[in-house]
Write a protein that holds these residues in place. Structure first.
Motif, PDB file in Angstrom:
ATOM      1  N   ILE A 111     -46.202   4.349   2.343  1.00  0.00           N
ATOM      2  CA  ILE A 111     -46.118   5.728   2.835  1.00  0.00           C
ATOM      3  C   ILE A 111     -47.188   6.538   2.113  1.00  0.00           C
ATOM      4  CG2 ILE A 111     -44.685   7.809   2.956  1.00  0.00           C
ATOM      5  CD1 ILE A 111     -42.220   5.929   2.827  1.00  0.00           C
ATOM      6  N   ILE A 112     -47.880   7.395   2.858  1.00  0.00           N
ATOM      7  CA  ILE A 112     -48.776   8.357   2.219  1.00  0.00           C
ATOM      8  C   ILE A 112     -48.348   9.769   2.593  1.00  0.00           C
ATOM      9  CG2 ILE A 112     -50.741   6.798   2.046  1.00  0.00           C
ATOM     10  CD1 ILE A 112     -51.981   8.189   4.488  1.00  0.00           C
ATOM     11  N   THR A 113     -48.554  10.675   1.653  1.00  0.00           N
ATOM     12  CA  THR A 113     -48.240  12.096   1.873  1.00  0.00           C
ATOM     13  C   THR A 113     -49.461  12.919   1.458  1.00  0.00           C
ATOM     14  OG1 THR A 113     -47.454  12.705  -0.339  1.00  0.00           O
ATOM     15  CG2 THR A 113     -45.886  11.560   1.114  1.00  0.00           C
ATOM     16  N   PRO A 114     -49.542  14.178   1.839  1.00  0.00           N
ATOM     17  CA  PRO A 114     -50.616  15.029   1.317  1.00  0.00           C
ATOM     18  C   PRO A 114     -50.537  15.143  -0.202  1.00  0.00           C
ATOM     19  CG  PRO A 114     -49.575  16.051   3.217  1.00  0.00           C
ATOM     20  CD  PRO A 114     -48.714  14.881   2.838  1.00  0.00           C
ATOM     21  N   LYS A 115     -51.629  15.509  -0.809  1.00  0.00           N
ATOM     22  CA  LYS A 115     -51.708  15.694  -2.256  1.00  0.00           C
ATOM     23  C   LYS A 115     -50.568  16.583  -2.745  1.00  0.00           C
ATOM     24  CE  LYS A 115     -55.030  17.319  -5.744  1.00  0.00           C
ATOM     25  NZ  LYS A 115     -56.410  17.884  -5.909  1.00  0.00           N
ATOM     26  N   GLY A 116     -49.869  16.127  -3.769  1.00  0.00           N
ATOM     27  CA  GLY A 116     -48.729  16.876  -4.300  1.00  0.00           C
ATOM     28  C   GLY A 116     -47.403  16.530  -3.666  1.00  0.00           C
ATOM     29  N   ASN A 117     -47.428  15.769  -2.557  1.00  0.00           N
ATOM     30  CA  ASN A 117     -46.199  15.353  -1.871  1.00  0.00           C
ATOM     31  C   ASN A 117     -45.253  16.537  -1.652  1.00  0.00           C
ATOM     32  OD1 ASN A 117     -44.105  13.896  -0.747  1.00  0.00           O
ATOM     33  ND2 ASN A 117     -43.790  12.552  -2.529  1.00  0.00           N
ATOM     34  N   PRO A 118     -45.689  17.547  -0.858  1.00  0.00           N
ATOM     35  CA  PRO A 118     -44.915  18.795  -0.749  1.00  0.00           C
ATOM     36  C   PRO A 118     -43.498  18.631  -0.211  1.00  0.00           C
ATOM     37  CG  PRO A 118     -46.699  18.712   0.868  1.00  0.00           C
ATOM     38  CD  PRO A 118     -46.935  17.598  -0.083  1.00  0.00           C
ATOM     39  N   LYS A 119     -43.233  17.603   0.581  1.00  0.00           N
ATOM     40  CA  LYS A 119     -41.883  17.389   1.113  1.00  0.00           C
ATOM     41  C   LYS A 119     -41.063  16.433   0.247  1.00  0.00           C
ATOM     42  CE  LYS A 119     -42.012  19.858   4.962  1.00  0.00           C
ATOM     43  NZ  LYS A 119     -41.026  20.843   5.393  1.00  0.00           N
ATOM     44  N   ASN A 120     -41.613  16.016  -0.892  1.00  0.00           N
ATOM     45  CA  ASN A 120     -40.910  15.133  -1.833  1.00  0.00           C
ATOM     46  C   ASN A 120     -40.388  13.876  -1.137  1.00  0.00           C
ATOM     47  OD1 ASN A 120     -39.933  14.334  -4.356  1.00  0.00           O
ATOM     48  ND2 ASN A 120     -37.927  15.258  -3.977  1.00  0.00           N
ATOM     49  N   ILE A 121     -41.280  13.212  -0.420  1.00  0.00           N
ATOM     50  CA  ILE A 121     -40.938  11.956   0.253  1.00  0.00           C
ATOM     51  C   ILE A 121     -40.900  10.844  -0.788  1.00  0.00           C
ATOM     52  CG2 ILE A 121     -41.625  10.305   2.026  1.00  0.00           C
ATOM     53  CD1 ILE A 121     -40.839  13.044   3.147  1.00  0.00           C
ATOM     54  N   GLN A 122     -39.766  10.187  -0.922  1.00  0.00           N
ATOM     55  CA  GLN A 122     -39.607   9.123  -1.919  1.00  0.00           C
ATOM     56  C   GLN A 122     -39.207   7.786  -1.302  1.00  0.00           C
ATOM     57  OE1 GLN A 122     -40.515   9.571  -5.048  1.00  0.00           O
ATOM     58  NE2 GLN A 122     -40.938  11.745  -4.692  1.00  0.00           N
ATOM     59  N   THR A 123     -38.632   7.822  -0.113  1.00  0.00           N
ATOM     60  CA  THR A 123     -38.127   6.606   0.525  1.00  0.00           C
ATOM     61  C   THR A 123     -38.429   6.625   2.011  1.00  0.00           C
ATOM     62  OG1 THR A 123     -35.952   7.527   1.100  1.00  0.00           O
ATOM     63  CG2 THR A 123     -36.191   6.577  -1.116  1.00  0.00           C
ATOM     64  N   VAL A 124     -38.295   5.482   2.648  1.00  0.00           N
ATOM     65  CA  VAL A 124     -38.427   5.409   4.110  1.00  0.00           C
ATOM     66  C   VAL A 124     -37.410   6.328   4.774  1.00  0.00           C
ATOM     67  CG1 VAL A 124     -38.066   3.904   6.105  1.00  0.00           C
ATOM     68  CG2 VAL A 124     -39.413   3.088   4.165  1.00  0.00           C
TER      69      VAL A 124
END
Length: 321
Positions: A120-133
């Motif tokens: 999984i990739i997120t924008p820099k800083g992971n603004p939505k706090n994605i940690q799992t599928v």
């Protein structure tokens, strides 16, 4: 009228012969032997390097690549009947080509160059706090998906999200249907989506602008990268030589430097990690670290910190924001 001396005539003869040899050499200069490889768009950086290495070892040979979403190749091959090697981003597409009679030489056990690893990739800083599928199905998450008819990663989106039990919720969160994996990487980089599942080989191209979230082993796809000789190759022996190089240890090291798995471990019948993620754990740690190190010039770039990704991290550090 003054006659030429014997020495003058001999000099003229020698010069004439020399000029004739030069022009003959120029006129008879051989055109390079050109091999055409049809390959998935996500393989561009690694295969360009491998093609250059092969050409350097084989003077007079040039390797050209046709890159696109893997789902577009079958129609192209049916229409053109051109090309020497086929390397789609998923074995599914190669088996389709084999069923159509387009493949001359493919061993599904031996002809696997490397493995894609899903992350999984997120924008820099992971603004939505994605940690799992499972987080990809949360309300309010803008998710990038790919069209499985066009891009190999699209097949894996559905496989992973169905296995995690969130396929319908994830579909509701989808804000795009990418035609190739690069569209997903660009969308995350530009913050047009909050997350996307991509190959690790695509994630590594965006280190300064993204965060990498490894996928838990039960949902971690280890996707075979096949290579096969096409039936309509006009240079089958040279194509076989290129194929052998792509499967060599030298080429595998290049694949590893672009975040492919080269010792990815066992998979279950559906292609998911079957060893609890042990074989790919170090590669995942290096990729996560590479995203951190690429952003922070105070952190060291070394084999200890980012493993085989040193060159890519240094390249991205050297580019302007």
């Amino acid at each position: 009228m003054k006659k030429d001396s014997p020495d003058r005539r001999r000099l003229g003869f020698v010069l004439g012969v020399a000029c004739a040899l030069v022009f003959a050499a120029i006129g008879c200069k051989r055109s390079p032997s050109v091999l055409l490889v049809h390959a998935g768009a996500g393989q561009r950086s690694s295969l360009n390097q491998i093609g250059a290495a092969f050409a350097a070892k084989n003077p007079g040979v040039r390797v050209d690549f046709s890159y696109k979403g893997s789902g577009f190749f079958l129609a192209d091959l049916a229409a053109s009947h051109t090309g020497d090697l086929y390397m789609p981003g998923e074995e599914y597409y190669l088996l389709q080509a084999r069923d159509k009679g387009f493949i001359a030489d493919y061993d599904p056990k031996a002809d696997i160059a490397a493995h894609f690893i899903t992350v999984i990739i997120t924008p820099k800083g992971n603004p939505k706090n994605i940690q799992t599928v499972e987080d990809l199905g949360r309300p309010g998450v803008r998710l990038g998906l790919a069209d499985p008819e066009a891009a190999a990663i699209g097949l894996w989106h559905e496989k992973i999200l169905r296995k995690a039990g969130i396929w319908e919720a994830a579909r509701k969160n989808a804000t795009m249907s990418a035609k190739c994996i690069a569209e997903l990487g660009n969308a995350v980089q530009l913050r047009s989506v909050d997350a996307a599942i991509v190959w690790a080989t695509s994630a590594v191209l965006y280190l300064k602008d993204i965060e990498v979230v490894p996928i838990a082993p039960p949902y971690r796809g280890l996707v075979r990268l096949p290579v096969a000789i096409l039936k309509f190759s006009k240079q089958p022996e040279l194509a076989r030589k290129l194929k052998a190089f792509i499967l060599s240890d030298e080429a595998r090291a290049i694949f590893h430097a672009h975040a492919y798995g080269i010792n990815a471990g066992p998979t279950d019948a559906d292609g998911f990690s079957a060893d609890g993620g042990k074989a790919t754990a170090q590669d995942m740690d290096w990729l996560v670290a590479a995203a951190r190190v690429a952003k922070d010039p105070n952190l060291p770039v070394s084999a200890e910190t980012v493993g085989p990704l040193v060159e890519e991290v240094n390249r991205q550090r050297a580019t302007r924001l």
